[in-house]
Design a protein around this motif. Structure first.
Motif, short mmCIF file in Angstrom:
data_model
loop_
_atom_site.label_atom_id
_atom_site.label_comp_id
_atom_site.label_asym_id
_atom_site.label_seq_id
_atom_site.Cartn_x
_atom_site.Cartn_y
_atom_site.Cartn_z
N LYS A 32 43.17 -2.98 33.96
CA LYS A 32 43.00 -2.31 32.68
C LYS A 32 42.13 -3.20 31.80
CE LYS A 32 47.17 0.49 32.61
NZ LYS A 32 48.47 0.71 31.93
N VAL A 33 41.19 -2.57 31.11
CA VAL A 33 40.20 -3.29 30.32
C VAL A 33 39.99 -2.56 28.99
CG1 VAL A 33 39.00 -4.27 32.32
CG2 VAL A 33 38.32 -2.02 31.47
N LEU A 34 39.21 -3.15 28.08
CA LEU A 34 38.83 -2.50 26.83
C LEU A 34 37.37 -2.06 26.96
CD1 LEU A 34 40.33 -4.83 24.07
CD2 LEU A 34 41.46 -3.10 25.47
N VAL A 35 37.10 -0.78 26.63
CA VAL A 35 35.77 -0.22 26.80
C VAL A 35 35.25 0.33 25.47
CG1 VAL A 35 34.39 1.53 28.02
CG2 VAL A 35 36.31 0.43 29.18
N VAL A 36 34.04 -0.09 25.09
CA VAL A 36 33.37 0.49 23.93
C VAL A 36 32.69 1.76 24.43
CG1 VAL A 36 31.70 0.14 22.07
CG2 VAL A 36 32.97 -1.82 22.98
N CYS A 37 33.15 2.91 23.91
CA CYS A 37 32.72 4.21 24.45
C CYS A 37 31.62 4.91 23.64
CB CYS A 37 33.93 5.14 24.56
SG CYS A 37 35.15 4.58 25.76
N ASN A 38 31.34 4.47 22.42
CA ASN A 38 30.35 5.20 21.63
C ASN A 38 29.03 4.46 21.49
OD1 ASN A 38 31.67 3.36 19.92
ND2 ASN A 38 31.52 4.69 18.11
N LEU A 39 28.58 3.86 22.58
CA LEU A 39 27.26 3.25 22.65
C LEU A 39 26.30 4.23 23.31
CD1 LEU A 39 28.24 -0.31 23.94
CD2 LEU A 39 27.86 0.41 21.57
N LYS A 40 25.02 4.12 22.98
CA LYS A 40 24.03 4.94 23.66
C LYS A 40 23.96 4.48 25.12
CE LYS A 40 20.76 6.66 20.40
NZ LYS A 40 19.34 6.89 20.24
N PRO A 41 23.80 5.41 26.05
CA PRO A 41 23.64 5.01 27.45
C PRO A 41 22.46 4.03 27.59
CG PRO A 41 23.92 7.38 27.29
CD PRO A 41 23.74 6.86 25.89
N ALA A 42 22.61 3.06 28.46
CA ALA A 42 21.56 2.07 28.69
C ALA A 42 21.32 1.93 30.19
CB ALA A 42 21.98 0.73 28.10
N LYS A 43 20.09 1.65 30.56
CA LYS A 43 19.76 1.39 31.97
C LYS A 43 19.82 -0.12 32.19
CE LYS A 43 18.09 5.40 33.70
NZ LYS A 43 18.45 6.04 34.90
N LEU A 44 20.70 -0.53 33.09
CA LEU A 44 20.81 -1.94 33.45
C LEU A 44 20.44 -2.07 34.91
CD1 LEU A 44 24.15 -2.91 31.66
CD2 LEU A 44 21.84 -3.32 30.88
N GLY A 45 19.30 -2.67 35.17
CA GLY A 45 18.83 -2.77 36.54
C GLY A 45 18.64 -1.40 37.17
N GLY A 46 18.26 -0.41 36.34
CA GLY A 46 18.05 0.95 36.84
C GLY A 46 19.33 1.77 36.92
N PHE A 47 20.47 1.17 36.62
CA PHE A 47 21.77 1.85 36.68
C PHE A 47 22.11 2.36 35.28
CE2 PHE A 47 26.45 1.74 36.42
CZ PHE A 47 26.80 2.44 37.56
N ALA A 48 22.46 3.64 35.16
CA ALA A 48 22.82 4.21 33.87
C ALA A 48 24.23 3.76 33.49
CB ALA A 48 22.75 5.73 33.93
N SER A 49 24.31 2.91 32.45
CA SER A 49 25.59 2.37 32.00
C SER A 49 26.01 3.12 30.74
CB SER A 49 25.45 0.88 31.72
OG SER A 49 26.69 0.32 31.37
N ASN A 50 27.22 3.67 30.75
CA ASN A 50 27.72 4.51 29.66
C ASN A 50 28.90 3.87 28.95
OD1 ASN A 50 26.11 7.09 29.79
ND2 ASN A 50 26.71 6.82 31.93
N GLY A 51 28.67 2.66 28.44
CA GLY A 51 29.71 1.94 27.72
C GLY A 51 29.60 0.46 28.01
N MET A 52 30.56 -0.28 27.46
CA MET A 52 30.57 -1.72 27.64
C MET A 52 32.02 -2.20 27.70
SD MET A 52 28.72 -4.52 25.23
CE MET A 52 30.03 -5.13 24.19
N VAL A 53 32.27 -3.09 28.64
CA VAL A 53 33.60 -3.68 28.80
C VAL A 53 33.64 -4.96 27.98
CG1 VAL A 53 35.22 -4.65 30.46
CG2 VAL A 53 33.81 -2.70 31.11
N LEU A 54 34.70 -5.14 27.18
CA LEU A 54 34.81 -6.34 26.35
C LEU A 54 35.42 -7.50 27.14
CD1 LEU A 54 36.02 -4.90 22.92
CD2 LEU A 54 33.72 -5.58 23.59
#
Length: 188
Positions: A80-102
């Motif tokens: 279980k982790v904490l996820v920031v869910c209201n960020l704009k999608p970002a491409k990281l190394g070509g992978f569509a990332s839809n959030g950020m883990v704290l």
């Protein structure tokens, strides 16, 4: 012609109290997530790709630059982790990332580890600042334009192994979120 159904993201139906000015963290939609799948990014030695249940219809796909700190996919799955869910999608190394883990990091960055919700917190549950009212999360455009994530990150800290924002402990399910392996340090 049939109308296309717009798939709505699971957004908390919360109104910011009248006259209350929220701190940047309070405008983030931070939720408890559970990593259901993880795999090495095929083109990056730094990134893990994860599917994380944050209480929506489908798990979110998120990329995290944590391969230097977590050796195997098994180290991530079922956490279980904490996820920031209201960020704009970002491409990281070509992978569509839809959030950020704290994660919390020690001052020397030798240790970087997930911030953990309390045992009883379930995926999708909102993470709040202790003693503060629940506020309406900002939309992704506002988070981006007003640099809310960056401003919140300046005030996110691990203090005595407890996650804090703007000097207040972070809570989910009525209990504090922790950083068991990082006693003092930044959270981002």
């Amino acid at each position: 012609p049939a109308k296309k159904e717009k798939k709505a993201a699971a957004k908390p139906a919360v109104k910011t109290p009248a006259g209350y000015t929220p701190e940047p963290f309070e405008e983030l939609d931070v939720r408890v997530g559970k990593i259901v799948e993880a795999w090495e990014h095929p083109d990056s030695e730094k990134l893990w790709c994860e599917k994380i249940d944050v209480g929506e219809e489908e798990p979110r796909e998120i990329a995290s630059g944590l391969r230097a700190y977590y050796d195997k996919a098994e180290d991530l799955v079922d956490r279980k982790v904490l996820v920031v869910c209201n960020l704009k999608p970002a491409k990281l190394g070509g992978f569509a990332s839809n959030g950020m883990v704290l994660c919390a990091s020690s001052e020397d960055r030798e240790t970087v580890a997930f911030v953990e919700p309390p045992e009883g917190a379930e995926p999708g549950e909102r993470v709040l600042m202790e003693g503060a009212p629940e506020c309406t999360p900002a939309g992704a455009n506002k988070v981006n334009k007003k640099k809310l994530m960056e401003k919140a990150a300046e005030e996110l800290r691990a203090i005595d192994s407890v996650a804090h924002a703007h000097g207040k402990p972070l809570i989910a399910a009525g209990e504090r979120c922790t950083s068991p392996t990082v006693e003092e340090g930044a959270i981002n």
